[in-house]
Enzyme design. Sequence first.
Site, PDB file in Angstrom:
ATOM      1  N   ASP A  17     -12.450  -6.450   5.999  1.00  0.00           N
ATOM      2  CA  ASP A  17     -12.437  -5.132   5.046  1.00  0.00           C
ATOM      3  C   ASP A  17     -13.778  -5.719   4.159  1.00  0.00           C
ATOM      4  O   ASP A  17     -14.243  -4.785   3.631  1.00  0.00           O
ATOM      5  CB  ASP A  17     -11.382  -4.767   4.346  1.00  0.00           C
ATOM      6  CG  ASP A  17     -10.506  -3.713   5.127  1.00  0.00           C
ATOM      7  OD1 ASP A  17     -10.893  -3.362   5.990  1.00  0.00           O
ATOM      8  OD2 ASP A  17      -9.455  -3.517   4.550  1.00  0.00           O
ATOM      9  N   LYS A  44      -9.389   2.986  16.724  1.00  0.00           N
ATOM     10  CA  LYS A  44      -9.080   1.852  15.792  1.00  0.00           C
ATOM     11  C   LYS A  44      -7.813   1.610  15.596  1.00  0.00           C
ATOM     12  O   LYS A  44      -7.363   2.463  14.806  1.00  0.00           O
ATOM     13  CB  LYS A  44     -10.047   2.012  14.674  1.00  0.00           C
ATOM     14  CG  LYS A  44     -10.094   0.826  13.622  1.00  0.00           C
ATOM     15  CD  LYS A  44     -11.088   1.017  12.519  1.00  0.00           C
ATOM     16  CE  LYS A  44     -10.918   0.209  11.202  1.00  0.00           C
ATOM     17  NZ  LYS A  44     -11.894   0.690  10.301  1.00  0.00           N
ATOM     18  N   TRP A  45      -7.198   0.573  15.976  1.00  0.00           N
ATOM     19  CA  TRP A  45      -5.712   0.232  15.619  1.00  0.00           C
ATOM     20  C   TRP A  45      -5.291  -0.415  14.519  1.00  0.00           C
ATOM     21  O   TRP A  45      -5.778  -1.885  14.432  1.00  0.00           O
ATOM     22  CB  TRP A  45      -5.021  -0.235  16.721  1.00  0.00           C
ATOM     23  CG  TRP A  45      -3.589  -0.586  17.069  1.00  0.00           C
ATOM     24  CD1 TRP A  45      -2.795  -1.303  16.121  1.00  0.00           C
ATOM     25  CD2 TRP A  45      -2.494   0.286  17.832  1.00  0.00           C
ATOM     26  NE1 TRP A  45      -1.600  -1.084  16.441  1.00  0.00           N
ATOM     27  CE2 TRP A  45      -1.419  -0.245  17.626  1.00  0.00           C
ATOM     28  CE3 TRP A  45      -2.803   1.009  19.008  1.00  0.00           C
ATOM     29  CZ2 TRP A  45      -0.402  -0.079  18.299  1.00  0.00           C
ATOM     30  CZ3 TRP A  45      -1.863   1.431  19.548  1.00  0.00           C
ATOM     31  CH2 TRP A  45      -0.396   1.048  19.342  1.00  0.00           C
ATOM     32  N   ASP A  46      -5.010  -0.059  13.210  1.00  0.00           N
ATOM     33  CA  ASP A  46      -4.939  -0.663  12.171  1.00  0.00           C
ATOM     34  C   ASP A  46      -3.307  -0.932  11.823  1.00  0.00           C
ATOM     35  O   ASP A  46      -2.470  -0.596  12.243  1.00  0.00           O
ATOM     36  CB  ASP A  46      -5.456   0.146  11.060  1.00  0.00           C
ATOM     37  CG  ASP A  46      -6.035  -0.461   9.716  1.00  0.00           C
ATOM     38  OD1 ASP A  46      -5.659  -1.639   9.779  1.00  0.00           O
ATOM     39  OD2 ASP A  46      -6.805   0.349   8.952  1.00  0.00           O
ATOM     40  N   GLU A 103     -35.029   3.502   5.018  1.00  0.00           N
ATOM     41  CA  GLU A 103     -33.716   3.004   5.453  1.00  0.00           C
ATOM     42  C   GLU A 103     -33.375   3.446   6.873  1.00  0.00           C
ATOM     43  O   GLU A 103     -32.950   2.983   7.698  1.00  0.00           O
ATOM     44  CB  GLU A 103     -32.549   3.092   4.450  1.00  0.00           C
ATOM     45  CG  GLU A 103     -32.725   2.094   3.214  1.00  0.00           C
ATOM     46  CD  GLU A 103     -31.767   2.715   2.296  1.00  0.00           C
ATOM     47  OE1 GLU A 103     -31.397   1.684   1.378  1.00  0.00           O
ATOM     48  OE2 GLU A 103     -31.473   3.707   2.111  1.00  0.00           O
ATOM     49  N   CYS A 117      -7.410  -4.157  14.124  1.00  0.00           N
ATOM     50  CA  CYS A 117      -7.603  -4.136  12.656  1.00  0.00           C
ATOM     51  C   CYS A 117      -6.358  -4.359  11.877  1.00  0.00           C
ATOM     52  O   CYS A 117      -5.246  -3.842  12.570  1.00  0.00           O
ATOM     53  CB  CYS A 117      -8.349  -2.849  12.518  1.00  0.00           C
ATOM     54  SG  CYS A 117      -8.864  -2.720  10.716  1.00  0.00           S
ATOM     55  N   ARG A 171       0.964  -1.253  -0.044  1.00  0.00           N
ATOM     56  CA  ARG A 171      -0.147   0.008   0.064  1.00  0.00           C
ATOM     57  C   ARG A 171       0.882   1.306   0.082  1.00  0.00           C
ATOM     58  O   ARG A 171       0.614   2.342   0.740  1.00  0.00           O
ATOM     59  CB  ARG A 171      -0.895  -0.141   1.245  1.00  0.00           C
ATOM     60  CG  ARG A 171      -2.111   0.844   0.986  1.00  0.00           C
ATOM     61  CD  ARG A 171      -2.818   1.004   2.322  1.00  0.00           C
ATOM     62  NE  ARG A 171      -4.280   1.449   2.025  1.00  0.00           N
ATOM     63  CZ  ARG A 171      -5.073   2.071   3.065  1.00  0.00           C
ATOM     64  NH1 ARG A 171      -4.612   2.219   4.355  1.00  0.00           N
ATOM     65  NH2 ARG A 171      -6.380   2.256   2.849  1.00  0.00           N
ATOM     66  N   GLY A 192      -8.841  -5.162   8.130  1.00  0.00           N
ATOM     67  CA  GLY A 192      -9.740  -6.137   8.530  1.00  0.00           C
ATOM     68  C   GLY A 192      -9.138  -7.006   9.441  1.00  0.00           C
ATOM     69  O   GLY A 192      -8.666  -6.797  10.365  1.00  0.00           O
ATOM     70  N   ASP A 220      -6.270 -12.440  16.777  1.00  0.00           N
ATOM     71  CA  ASP A 220      -5.751 -13.645  17.320  1.00  0.00           C
ATOM     72  C   ASP A 220      -5.774 -13.259  18.863  1.00  0.00           C
ATOM     73  O   ASP A 220      -6.360 -11.994  19.165  1.00  0.00           O
ATOM     74  CB  ASP A 220      -4.199 -13.877  16.917  1.00  0.00           C
ATOM     75  CG  ASP A 220      -3.533 -12.634  16.988  1.00  0.00           C
ATOM     76  OD1 ASP A 220      -3.277 -11.922  18.324  1.00  0.00           O
ATOM     77  OD2 ASP A 220      -3.100 -12.025  16.022  1.00  0.00           O
TER      78      ASP A 220
END
Length: 733
Positions: A548, A476-478, A614, A526, A443, A529, A534
Site C-alpha cells: 500500500d 483485485k482480491w483484498d 505529465e 492483495c 479496520r 498491499g 506468497d
Amino acid sequence: MAIIVKDLVFTIHTQNSTYQMKVDNQNTLLHTYYGARSDETDFSYLIGFQDHGFCGNIPGTERERVYSLDYLLQEYSTAGNGDYRASALRAELGSGTCDCRLVYDSYQIREGKYSLDGLPAMFDSKESGAQTLEIVLKDAEEAFYVHLLYGVFEEQDIITRTVRLENRMDHAAVISRVMSLGIDFPTNDFELIHFYGKHMGERQAERSPMVHGSIDLRSTRGASSHQQNPFVILAEKMASERQGLCYGFSLLYSGGFHLQAEVDSFDQTRLVLGLDDEDFCWSLNPGESFAAPEAVMCCSRDGFSALSHAFHRAVMEHVIRSPWKKKRRPVLVNSWEAVYLDFNKEKILAIAKEAAEAGLDMLVLDDGWFGKRDSDACSLGDWFVNEEKVGGSLAQLSEEIHKMGLSFGLWVEPEMVSEDSELYRQHPQWAMTVPGRQPIRGREQLVLDMTRDDVIEYLYDRLSSIIDGAQIEYIKWDMNRSLAAGHSRLLPRERQGEVRHQFVLGVYRLLEKLISRYPDLLIEGCCGGGGRYDMGMLYYCPQIWCSDNTDAVERLRIQYGTSFAYPMSTISAHVSACPNHENGRVTPFKTRGICAMQGTFGYELDLSKLSKAEKQQVKEQTEFYKKHFALFQYGTYYRLNSPFENRDYTAWQYLDSEKKEAIVSVVFTDLRANPKTDILLLRGLKPGSRYRVWMDREEQGVYTAAALMQAGMRLPIPKENYDAYQFYLKEEV
Ligand code: DGJ
C-alpha cells in the site's frame, strides 16, 4: 536419473545440487547432505558418534551412549524422544504424551510430481520430467505413519517437500506441530536472510548471523503477513549476488507459518518450516490423513542471483496456473488513490477517458462500489452494486468503459464482514467471533468464518453473480486485517485448534471454484498491499499488489526484497500522485514510472488532474512499457546493487533469454555536492557481443559485453533529487 536409492541411501540430484538421506542401523532416517552437486557417496561418514553427555540414548543403544537423536542429523525430527532441538513433528498417539519416534518403513519412486488435495503445490509439465520420492516412516510402536514426499524438478534445481500423516491406529492422534520441511546441516557457516516488514513496508531484507539457540520467524495472523515472509535464505558468510553457496526455503502457503533456524551446542544448524503451531491442534481420527502445505527448496552455489532465477523460473513454470502468466498484463489505472471511496460515475469516466487517451488498457474500480460503502466502517459482505453511486448498473458502467477501448476490473474483499452490513445482520454467526466475548476488530471489520461451506457458497454465488452481471476482466482480491482469535461456531471445543488452517483451506476452496469457472479472469492478490505475498497465493493469482506504500523510493526496498523469491511479473506496482499519500515525499514523475516498471505496471492517481506535460509522460511510459513488456515481465532479473547498502542509488537490470536486449534502471536516492561519477557493472550479457546503448532514448555508443560487465557503464550525475534513468541495450548484429 534424479533419484537414486542404494542400500537405503537416498540421493536426489538436481542439475546443480545433491540432497541425501540414509536409513541407519537404528532404522532412523538421517539427513546426510544438501549442497552443491556431488556423487552418490554415502555422506554419513561425516557423522561423528560420541558420548556428548546429557544426550538421551534411544532404547537398545544405552550402553554405548553414543547414539542420540539430540545431535544426529535427522530428516524429520519429532518431539519427545531426546532431541531437544526444534522439532518437525509433535504428535500425541494415545498416551497423552508427545513421544512419537519415527523409524523407516518403506519407500516408492514415482514419475511425475505429487499433488495435494485442496492445497496449492508445484505442478509438473511434460517437459519438466519431475519425479516423486515418497519415504514412509512409522512410529516405533503405533500404527501412525508419516509419508515424506519429495518432488524433484531436476532441471530447475528445485526440490519440494511435504508430509502426509496417516492414522492407522484405532484411536485418535493429536497433532500440535507439523512442519513441511526439516533440514539439518553439520556446520554453522551460515547467515540468515529474511524478509520482515509492516503494513506499507513489506519484505525488508535483513541479513543476520545465526545464533546458538533459535531464530523464530513466524506469522500468527492467519495470513502469511506483512511482518514476515515465508521465504528465507541460508547463506554461506561470503555469499553475495554473484557467488557463494546459499539455500532458499519457501512455504507455498498463505496462512500463518513458523520457521525456526537453530544452531545447537555442537555448531550444527537445523531449519524447520511449516504451519504456524502457536494454537494449532489437529485431531486425526482412525483412518484419516493430514497433508501439510508444501515447502520449496533450492540450493545455489553461485550466489543469490542464481537462487532468485531458479525460484523465478519455478514460480513462472510450475506454480502460477493462470493463462495470464504468458500474456502482456494490462496497464491499468486503479481508482483507490485517485478518489478513494468518494466517487460517482462522472469521476470514474473522467479517469477512464484520460486512461484511454494515454493508451492504457484497463480501469479498475477499487473499494466503494457496493452496499452503502461511503466509509470503510460498513458494508463488507454486501456484494450488491450501489447503483445510485455507480450511476446505474455495473453492466452499464463497464460497457461505457469498454466503449472507450478499456477493459474493466473490480475490487472485492470476500473474507470480511462489517457489523454494519445486511450480511452481518442476517448471519452474525458467520463472523469469526468467540461466543460471550467482545471481538477484536481491525479496520472496524470482522473476519468471515471461511471454514463454513455456507459462507463459501454465499461468497461464490455473490461473486459469480457480480462477474456474470457485467463485463469484468480482472478482480483485485483484498484482505484488510489479520485474524485474532480463530473460532468457528460449527466446530466443537476440542477442534478449535484447526480453525486457522481450515480458514486458509476455505479461501483456497473459494478461489479454486472461481478460477475453474472463470479461467481467463485475471485475479490480483492483495492484503492491505503485500500482506499475503506468497507462493500459495500465486497458485491462484499471477500478480499481487506489492504494498500500500506507493512512494517510489520506499518501493525500491520493498520491491528489492520481494524480488529474491518472486518473479517480477508478480509484483504489481503503480505510479501515484505527489506528495505521496503515504509518506509525503515528492519524486519526479519519471522516477515514479521507472520504479513502477520494476513490476506489473499501472497508475493509481486521478489522471484527469495531471498537467499536460505529465499526461504526455503517461503516454510515453505506457508506450515504453508495452513495447518492452516481455523484458519487464519475463526477462532475467538482476539486482545490480542493494538499496539497503547503497545510499546513493539503486539499480537493476532485465535481460531477455537470448541476451539480445537489456534494460537497466537507475534511481538516485541522494544528492551530493562535488559528486563523483558512479560506475555500474552489468550482468549476464553475451560474451563476445557488442551492445548499442541508449540512455532515455538518447544514444550513448556501442560497447562490448566484456566492457559493460567487467569495466562497467558510467552513470550520469543526478540533476535533481530522486532523479532516475532507464538504459536500453540492444545487441549489434
Ligand atoms: C487495501 C488495498 O491494498 C488498497 O490498494 C485498497 O484496495 C484498499 N484496501 C481499499 O480498501
